[in-house]
Design a protein around this motif. Structure first.
Motif, short mmCIF file in Angstrom:
data_model
loop_
_atom_site.label_atom_id
_atom_site.label_comp_id
_atom_site.label_asym_id
_atom_site.label_seq_id
_atom_site.Cartn_x
_atom_site.Cartn_y
_atom_site.Cartn_z
N GLU A 17 0.95 -2.04 10.69
CA GLU A 17 0.56 -3.44 10.52
C GLU A 17 0.34 -3.66 9.03
N VAL A 18 0.92 -4.71 8.50
CA VAL A 18 0.81 -5.01 7.08
C VAL A 18 0.08 -6.33 6.91
N GLU A 19 -0.94 -6.32 6.04
CA GLU A 19 -1.70 -7.54 5.74
C GLU A 19 -1.73 -7.74 4.23
N SER A 20 -1.78 -8.99 3.81
CA SER A 20 -1.87 -9.29 2.37
C SER A 20 -3.22 -8.83 1.83
N THR A 32 -2.25 -4.21 2.52
CA THR A 32 -2.99 -3.16 3.22
C THR A 32 -2.13 -2.72 4.38
N TRP A 33 -1.97 -1.42 4.57
CA TRP A 33 -1.19 -0.88 5.68
C TRP A 33 -2.13 -0.23 6.67
N LYS A 34 -2.01 -0.65 7.93
CA LYS A 34 -2.85 -0.10 9.00
C LYS A 34 -1.97 0.53 10.07
N ILE A 35 -2.46 1.64 10.62
CA ILE A 35 -1.83 2.29 11.76
C ILE A 35 -2.93 2.51 12.78
N ALA A 88 -3.43 2.81 3.93
CA ALA A 88 -2.99 2.72 2.54
C ALA A 88 -3.14 1.31 1.97
N LEU A 89 -3.34 1.26 0.67
CA LEU A 89 -3.26 0.03 -0.11
C LEU A 89 -2.06 0.20 -1.03
N LEU A 129 -2.84 3.72 -2.73
CA LEU A 129 -3.97 4.58 -2.41
C LEU A 129 -3.97 4.87 -0.93
N PHE A 130 -3.87 6.15 -0.57
CA PHE A 130 -3.98 6.57 0.81
C PHE A 130 -5.42 6.98 1.10
N ASN A 131 -5.96 6.48 2.20
CA ASN A 131 -7.26 6.94 2.69
C ASN A 131 -6.96 8.25 3.45
#
Length: 195
Positions: A132-135, A145-148, A154-155, A177-179
């Protein structure tokens, strides 16, 4: 060409951060400028970019595995309230490839960084549930922002020009940046098959 690993100092200055309350401050610093633990991997990487730029090396692809530190809101006897958060930072700036008769000297861009992040997620085998990609618009970064599985993994984006100007960096810098704690929690969701 590949990426170069950097290892930046975890002790930094508070001048980089707007909210000093969330910083872990050092009680007895040896240096007046370095008196807090970093709460972002961004500024150490930007210092490296600036140092290389000043030594006529503006074309960089860098990464750092490191920790950031945050002060909690309510420390007690069992929990001092400090957090140590692992992360993977990626920086690209300058030309994509070294200058030569076979290359045109095209500049790095957001899409190059996005491709690197996609490839890393693919190689780790964590992208199968869907991304999922959000601004994203932060004071220091504009991007996504990338969510799985509803976990912020990640940002990805471009460092704001005001931040670059404040540090004296001339070229655009792209940052991911990867969490890493979230990435490792997702590693068991899919099995990676090698062909």
């Amino acid at each position: 060409a590949g990426f170069t690993e950097i290892i930046c100092n975890s002790i930094t200055t508070t001048a980089y951060y707007e909210d000093e309350n969330s910083l872990v401050k050092i009680m007895n610093p040896l240096n007046a400028d370095l008196h807090a633990m970093r709460s972002s991997l961004l500024y150490g990487g930007l210092e490296t970019v600036l140092r290389n730029q000043n030594h006529k090396q503006p074309d960089l692809k860098l990464f750092e595995f490191g920790y950031t530190y945050q002060a909690g809101s309510k420390p007690n006897d069992k929990d001092p309230g400090y957090k140590e958060i692992p992360g993977l930072a990626i920086f690209i700036t300058g030309r994509k490839d070294p200058e030569g008769w076979m290359s045109y000297g095209s500049q790095t861009d957001y899409y190059l960084l996005k491709g690197v992040v996609n490839k890393l997620i693919e190689k780790l085998g964590i992208g199968k549930p869907g991304i999922e990609v959000e601004s994203l618009a932060l004071p220091e970064l504009v991007g996504q922002t990338w969510k799985i599985l509803n976990k912020e993994v990640a940002l990805v984006g471009e460092v704001e020009k005001s931040v670059l100007k404040k540090m004296g960096i001339k070229n655009p810098v792209y940052y991911a940046l990867f969490n890493w704690a979230e990435v490792t929690s997702l590693l068991g969701t899919n099995t990676v098959r090698y062909q």
